[in-house]
Scaffold this motif. Structure first.
Motif, PDB file in Angstrom:
ATOM      1  N   MET A   1       0.962  -1.188  -0.125  1.00 53.03           N
ATOM      2  CA  MET A   1       0.135  -0.143  -0.037  1.00 53.03           C
ATOM      3  C   MET A   1       0.948   1.241  -0.069  1.00 53.03           C
ATOM      4  SD  MET A   1      -3.205  -0.595   0.007  1.00 53.03           S
ATOM      5  CE  MET A   1      -4.072   0.808   0.587  1.00 53.03           C
ATOM      6  N   LEU A   2       1.698   1.341   0.715  1.00 48.93           N
ATOM      7  CA  LEU A   2       2.846   2.323   0.818  1.00 48.93           C
ATOM      8  C   LEU A   2       3.740   2.634  -0.380  1.00 48.93           C
ATOM      9  CD1 LEU A   2       3.580   2.187   4.543  1.00 48.93           C
ATOM     10  CD2 LEU A   2       2.192   3.761   3.555  1.00 48.93           C
ATOM     11  N   SER A   3       3.946   1.347  -1.142  1.00 46.60           N
ATOM     12  CA  SER A   3       4.791   1.441  -2.224  1.00 46.60           C
ATOM     13  C   SER A   3       6.219   1.450  -1.994  1.00 46.60           C
ATOM     14  CB  SER A   3       4.368   2.425  -3.328  1.00 46.60           C
ATOM     15  OG  SER A   3       4.801   3.706  -2.783  1.00 46.60           O
ATOM     16  N   ASP A   4       6.966   1.081  -3.169  1.00 46.66           N
ATOM     17  CA  ASP A   4       8.447   0.969  -2.707  1.00 46.66           C
ATOM     18  C   ASP A   4       9.427   2.126  -2.744  1.00 46.66           C
ATOM     19  OD1 ASP A   4       8.187  -1.523  -2.452  1.00 46.66           O
ATOM     20  OD2 ASP A   4       8.174  -1.981  -4.845  1.00 46.66           O
ATOM     21  N   ALA A   5      10.369   2.310  -1.907  1.00 50.08           N
ATOM     22  CA  ALA A   5      11.343   3.273  -1.889  1.00 50.08           C
ATOM     23  C   ALA A   5      12.642   2.636  -1.307  1.00 50.08           C
ATOM     24  CB  ALA A   5      10.483   4.465  -1.199  1.00 50.08           C
ATOM     25  N   GLU A   6      13.587   3.551  -1.406  1.00 52.50           N
ATOM     26  CA  GLU A   6      14.872   3.103  -0.812  1.00 52.50           C
ATOM     27  C   GLU A   6      15.615   4.214  -0.002  1.00 52.50           C
ATOM     28  OE1 GLU A   6      17.594   1.855  -3.808  1.00 52.50           O
ATOM     29  OE2 GLU A   6      16.197   0.252  -4.634  1.00 52.50           O
ATOM     30  N   VAL A   7      16.267   3.690   1.258  1.00 50.81           N
ATOM     31  CA  VAL A   7      16.597   4.635   2.158  1.00 50.81           C
ATOM     32  C   VAL A   7      17.966   4.106   2.514  1.00 50.81           C
ATOM     33  CG1 VAL A   7      15.582   3.639   4.210  1.00 50.81           C
ATOM     34  CG2 VAL A   7      16.017   6.136   4.238  1.00 50.81           C
ATOM     35  N   ASP A   8      19.158   5.085   2.622  1.00 49.25           N
ATOM     36  CA  ASP A   8      20.248   4.555   3.256  1.00 49.25           C
ATOM     37  C   ASP A   8      20.155   4.937   4.814  1.00 49.25           C
ATOM     38  OD1 ASP A   8      20.682   7.302   4.033  1.00 49.25           O
ATOM     39  OD2 ASP A   8      22.112   7.795   2.410  1.00 49.25           O
ATOM     40  N   LYS A   9      21.373   4.351   5.512  1.00 49.04           N
ATOM     41  CA  LYS A   9      21.491   4.230   6.847  1.00 49.04           C
ATOM     42  C   LYS A   9      21.575   5.576   7.647  1.00 49.04           C
ATOM     43  CE  LYS A   9      26.692   4.056   7.043  1.00 49.04           C
ATOM     44  NZ  LYS A   9      27.607   3.398   7.719  1.00 49.04           N
ATOM     45  N   HIS A  10      21.786   6.630   6.998  1.00 45.22           N
ATOM     46  CA  HIS A  10      21.695   7.874   7.547  1.00 45.22           C
ATOM     47  C   HIS A  10      20.204   8.491   7.379  1.00 45.22           C
ATOM     48  CE1 HIS A  10      25.975   7.793   7.768  1.00 45.22           C
ATOM     49  NE2 HIS A  10      25.947   7.686   6.412  1.00 45.22           N
ATOM     50  N   GLY A  11      19.372   7.988   6.841  1.00 43.00           N
ATOM     51  CA  GLY A  11      17.741   8.297   6.450  1.00 43.00           C
ATOM     52  C   GLY A  11      17.756   9.276   5.449  1.00 43.00           C
ATOM     53  N   LYS A  12      18.573   9.034   4.247  1.00 43.53           N
ATOM     54  CA  LYS A  12      18.605   9.912   2.978  1.00 43.53           C
ATOM     55  C   LYS A  12      17.569   8.794   2.164  1.00 43.53           C
ATOM     56  CE  LYS A  12      20.887  13.204   4.440  1.00 43.53           C
ATOM     57  NZ  LYS A  12      20.328  14.651   5.290  1.00 43.53           N
ATOM     58  N   VAL A  13      16.588   9.553   1.621  1.00 36.53           N
ATOM     59  CA  VAL A  13      15.713   8.590   0.798  1.00 36.53           C
ATOM     60  C   VAL A  13      16.617   8.732  -0.749  1.00 36.53           C
ATOM     61  CG1 VAL A  13      13.457   8.296  -0.515  1.00 36.53           C
ATOM     62  CG2 VAL A  13      13.820   9.065   1.937  1.00 36.53           C
ATOM     63  N   THR A  14      16.983   7.533  -1.236  1.00 38.54           N
ATOM     64  CA  THR A  14      17.498   7.373  -2.233  1.00 38.54           C
ATOM     65  C   THR A  14      16.929   7.366  -3.599  1.00 38.54           C
ATOM     66  OG1 THR A  14      18.055   4.911  -2.226  1.00 38.54           O
ATOM     67  CG2 THR A  14      19.904   6.523  -1.342  1.00 38.54           C
ATOM     68  N   ARG A  15      15.548   6.781  -3.322  1.00 37.46           N
ATOM     69  CA  ARG A  15      14.706   6.715  -4.520  1.00 37.46           C
ATOM     70  C   ARG A  15      13.289   6.964  -4.055  1.00 37.46           C
ATOM     71  NH1 ARG A  15      11.704   2.615  -6.856  1.00 37.46           N
ATOM     72  NH2 ARG A  15      12.356   1.088  -5.404  1.00 37.46           N
ATOM     73  N   LYS A  16      12.716   7.979  -4.477  1.00 42.67           N
ATOM     74  CA  LYS A  16      11.538   8.192  -3.917  1.00 42.67           C
ATOM     75  C   LYS A  16      10.227   8.012  -4.865  1.00 42.67           C
ATOM     76  CE  LYS A  16      12.441  12.743  -1.593  1.00 42.67           C
ATOM     77  NZ  LYS A  16      12.018  13.928  -1.256  1.00 42.67           N
ATOM     78  N   ASP A  17       9.345   7.763  -4.362  1.00 44.60           N
ATOM     79  CA  ASP A  17       7.908   7.394  -4.995  1.00 44.60           C
ATOM     80  C   ASP A  17       7.429   8.384  -5.686  1.00 44.60           C
ATOM     81  OD1 ASP A  17       6.102   4.914  -5.523  1.00 44.60           O
ATOM     82  OD2 ASP A  17       4.829   6.334  -4.405  1.00 44.60           O
ATOM     83  N   SER A  18       7.199   8.203  -6.864  1.00 43.97           N
ATOM     84  CA  SER A  18       6.156   9.492  -7.470  1.00 43.97           C
ATOM     85  C   SER A  18       4.817   9.723  -7.017  1.00 43.97           C
ATOM     86  CB  SER A  18       6.025   8.986  -8.910  1.00 43.97           C
ATOM     87  OG  SER A  18       5.361   7.814  -9.112  1.00 43.97           O
ATOM     88  N   ASN A  19       4.264   8.668  -6.346  1.00 41.28           N
ATOM     89  CA  ASN A  19       2.926   9.318  -5.878  1.00 41.28           C
ATOM     90  C   ASN A  19       3.226  10.048  -4.443  1.00 41.28           C
ATOM     91  OD1 ASN A  19       1.581   7.678  -7.525  1.00 41.28           O
ATOM     92  ND2 ASN A  19       1.927   5.568  -6.451  1.00 41.28           N
TER      93      ASN A  19
ATOM     94  N   ARG B   1       6.188   3.478   7.186  1.00 41.65           N
ATOM     95  CA  ARG B   1       6.981   2.371   6.618  1.00 41.65           C
ATOM     96  C   ARG B   1       7.691   2.105   7.714  1.00 41.65           C
ATOM     97  NH1 ARG B   1       8.194   5.488   1.581  1.00 41.65           N
ATOM     98  NH2 ARG B   1       7.116   4.436  -0.188  1.00 41.65           N
ATOM     99  N   GLY B   2       8.411   2.918   8.679  1.00 42.53           N
ATOM    100  CA  GLY B   2       9.277   2.475  10.017  1.00 42.53           C
ATOM    101  C   GLY B   2       8.468   1.663  10.827  1.00 42.53           C
ATOM    102  N   LYS B   3       6.907   1.984  10.919  1.00 48.11           N
ATOM    103  CA  LYS B   3       6.192   1.200  11.931  1.00 48.11           C
ATOM    104  C   LYS B   3       6.018  -0.227  11.305  1.00 48.11           C
ATOM    105  CE  LYS B   3       4.141   2.558  15.065  1.00 48.11           C
ATOM    106  NZ  LYS B   3       4.552   2.379  16.589  1.00 48.11           N
ATOM    107  N   ALA B   4       5.860  -0.153  10.095  1.00 48.78           N
ATOM    108  CA  ALA B   4       5.537  -1.499   9.200  1.00 48.78           C
ATOM    109  C   ALA B   4       6.789  -2.370   9.210  1.00 48.78           C
ATOM    110  CB  ALA B   4       5.450  -1.055   7.814  1.00 48.78           C
ATOM    111  N   TYR B   5       8.113  -1.981   9.212  1.00 48.41           N
ATOM    112  CA  TYR B   5       9.252  -2.548   9.243  1.00 48.41           C
ATOM    113  C   TYR B   5       9.462  -2.920  10.721  1.00 48.41           C
ATOM    114  CZ  TYR B   5      11.089  -2.168   4.644  1.00 48.41           C
ATOM    115  OH  TYR B   5      11.336  -2.128   3.138  1.00 48.41           O
ATOM    116  N   GLU B   6       9.143  -2.312  11.747  1.00 46.53           N
ATOM    117  CA  GLU B   6       9.279  -2.436  12.990  1.00 46.53           C
ATOM    118  C   GLU B   6       8.352  -3.630  13.476  1.00 46.53           C
ATOM    119  OE1 GLU B   6       9.427  -0.463  17.488  1.00 46.53           O
ATOM    120  OE2 GLU B   6       9.060   0.748  15.912  1.00 46.53           O
TER     121      GLU B   6
END
Length: 457
Positions: free
Chosen positions: A1-19, A42-47
């Motif tokens: 539902m939240l779609s895909d995106a990528e983030v590095d260990k410093h919290g920088k979003v490297t690939r944003k979702d267009s939506n 997304r953080g809550k879902a991963y947790e």
């Protein structure tokens, strides 16, 4: 539902979702940042999926996308996901608007409380002054943070960290009268009550919490604290275990569980609890510290030092870590190194010293005595006695140091004071006999000041 995106260990979003980008554009005139909200979810879902590393990255991304996303910061701090250095780095990366400058100071108060020389207290005072001196026409606004419960709870936590348990207990008691549902303050109140041995208060709190919040880990943690306080460790373990089953991400329950085993010298089970806590809470140095202390108890000093150094890496400013490193160095007969670690401990302790740090002064004195620096050792023993006047080891160490200096009169007086505290202490009894023999040989008359009836009592 939240779609895909990528983030590095410093919290920088490297690939944003267009939506998300479209939603952000639509919500530019609103106060809530849509991207920060989605990063937080997304953080809550991963947790929930127990992928705590990814959850941590997304929480960082949420706070960096919107510094007002307090829930994300709260998850990072309460779940001990960041080390001291990572917390400072995150705070410095946040970009606050001029009118939100006070929020930066508030966030720094929420983070780990190991600063030197009452730095946190100064921050809180400045924060209160800033709002009190505010020229806003609305008097309610100017008083917002003056009596803010969250800010005062931070202050109570700082008092607890410094060993000022009575001040902490008094402050949390006032806060809970004002707001009985402030659970973070409740946790600090329980910790202070346990340190002070207030078993009645713990019983009362535990009963109320279990009645009001039967499904919260905090409630059963309170029951475990009560049983730990009255030294019924089997029951305390049972309730700490129940708290971890209800919420596996509640750090105090795991630490309490491990300590309930450690206090009965059940090292394997204690180590298992501490290792689990270290794995779950990478930003909390306490589990690693306690593992090191367990290894020290079993005289495995090499492994103890490794874990203590690891704890020091996670948190560079906790005085207890330096004290334990000093104790390891003392046991391995590296007395010069021990003195350096104890000096580092005292440098990190907020002044003035309280009774909690009396053992560090005694440890320093022992190490100096081993280095034959008797005058300096005596000075530290006397400082320790100023904090606690009923310490057998302090009087025994002071007496022995005087004895080594051939100051027999002072040595005999201190041996008697030690034996008044514990009449059957073998070391003091034997050394007192030797001191009296030495004095008799020197032909010096000595009148014992302490009544012998008290020594034998």
């Amino acid at each position: 539902m939240l779609s895909d995106a990528e983030v590095d260990k410093h919290g920088k979003v490297t690939r944003k979702d267009s939506n998300v980008m479209c939603l952000d554009k639509d919500g530019e005139d609103r106060e809530i940042s849509i991207s920060a909200a989605i990063y937080f979810l997304r953080g809550k879902a991963y947790e929930a999926l127990e992928n705590r590393a990814q959850a941590c990255h997304w929480y960082k991304a949420a706070v960096q996308a919107d510094p007002l996303c307090y829930e994300a910061l709260e998850c990072l701090i309460d779940n001990q996901m960041l080390t001291c250095e990572e917390e400072r780095s995150l705070l410095s990366s946040l970009q606050f608007t001029p009118e939100d400058g006070w929020l930066s100071a508030f966030y720094s108060c929420l983070m780990k409380k190991y600063d030197n020389e009452n730095v946190l207290e100064e921050k809180i005072t400045e924060l209160e002054k800033e709002n009190c001196d505010n020229s806003s026409p609305d008097p309610c606004y100017t008083r917002t943070l003056k009596n803010n419960t969250d800010l005062l709870a931070c202050k109570a936590e700082y008092y607890h960290q410094c060993g000022e348990y009575q001040k902490c207990f008094e402050l949390t008691s006032v806060l809970l009268e004002r707001n009985p549902f402030h659970l973070k303050c409740t946790l600090v109140h329980l910790a202070a009550a346990m340190e002070l041995g207030h078993s009645n208060e713990l019983y009362f709190m535990a009963c109320n919490l279990v009645k009001d919040y039967p499904q919260k880990a905090l409630s059963w943690f309170a029951v475990g604290c009560y049983y730990y306080c009255i030294k019924k460790y089997d029951q305390s373990r049972r309730y700490f275990c129940k708290a971890t089953n209800l919420d596996g991400t509640f750090p105090p329950a795991w630490i309490g569980f491990g300590n309930a085993y450690a206090v009965q010298e059940e090292g394997d089970q204690a180590m298992a609890a501490f290792r689990t806590a270290a794995r779950l809470f990478p930003g909390c140095h306490l589990p690693t510290l306690y593992v090191g202390m367990e290894y020290m108890r079993t005289h495995n000093f090499k492994l103890a030092e490794q874990f203590l150094m690891q704890a020091k890496t996670i948190c560079t400013s906790d005085p207890l870590v330096y004290n334990e490193l000093g104790v390891v160095a003392y046991h391995t007969k590296e007395y010069q190194k021990a003195v350096r670690w104890f000096e580092e401990t005292l440098a990190h302790v907020p002044s003035p010293l309280c009774e909690m740090w009396e053992p560090t002064l005694v440890n320093m004195a022992h190490a100096l005595r081993k280095l034959k620096m008797y005058s300096e050792a005596i000075s530290y023993y006397e400082k320790a006695l100023a904090l606690s006047t009923r310490s057998l080891s302090t009087y025994a160490g002071l007496a022995y140091t005087y004895h080594l200096q051939d100051n027999l009169s002072a040595a005999i007086t201190c041996y008697h004071k030690a034996l008044w505290l514990k009449a059957d202490d073998q070391f003091c009894t034997e050394m007192l006999t030797l001191a009296l023999v030495d004095e008799a040989r020197s032909g010096t008359d000595h009148k014992v000041n302490t009544p012998m009836s008290k020594v034998h009592a």
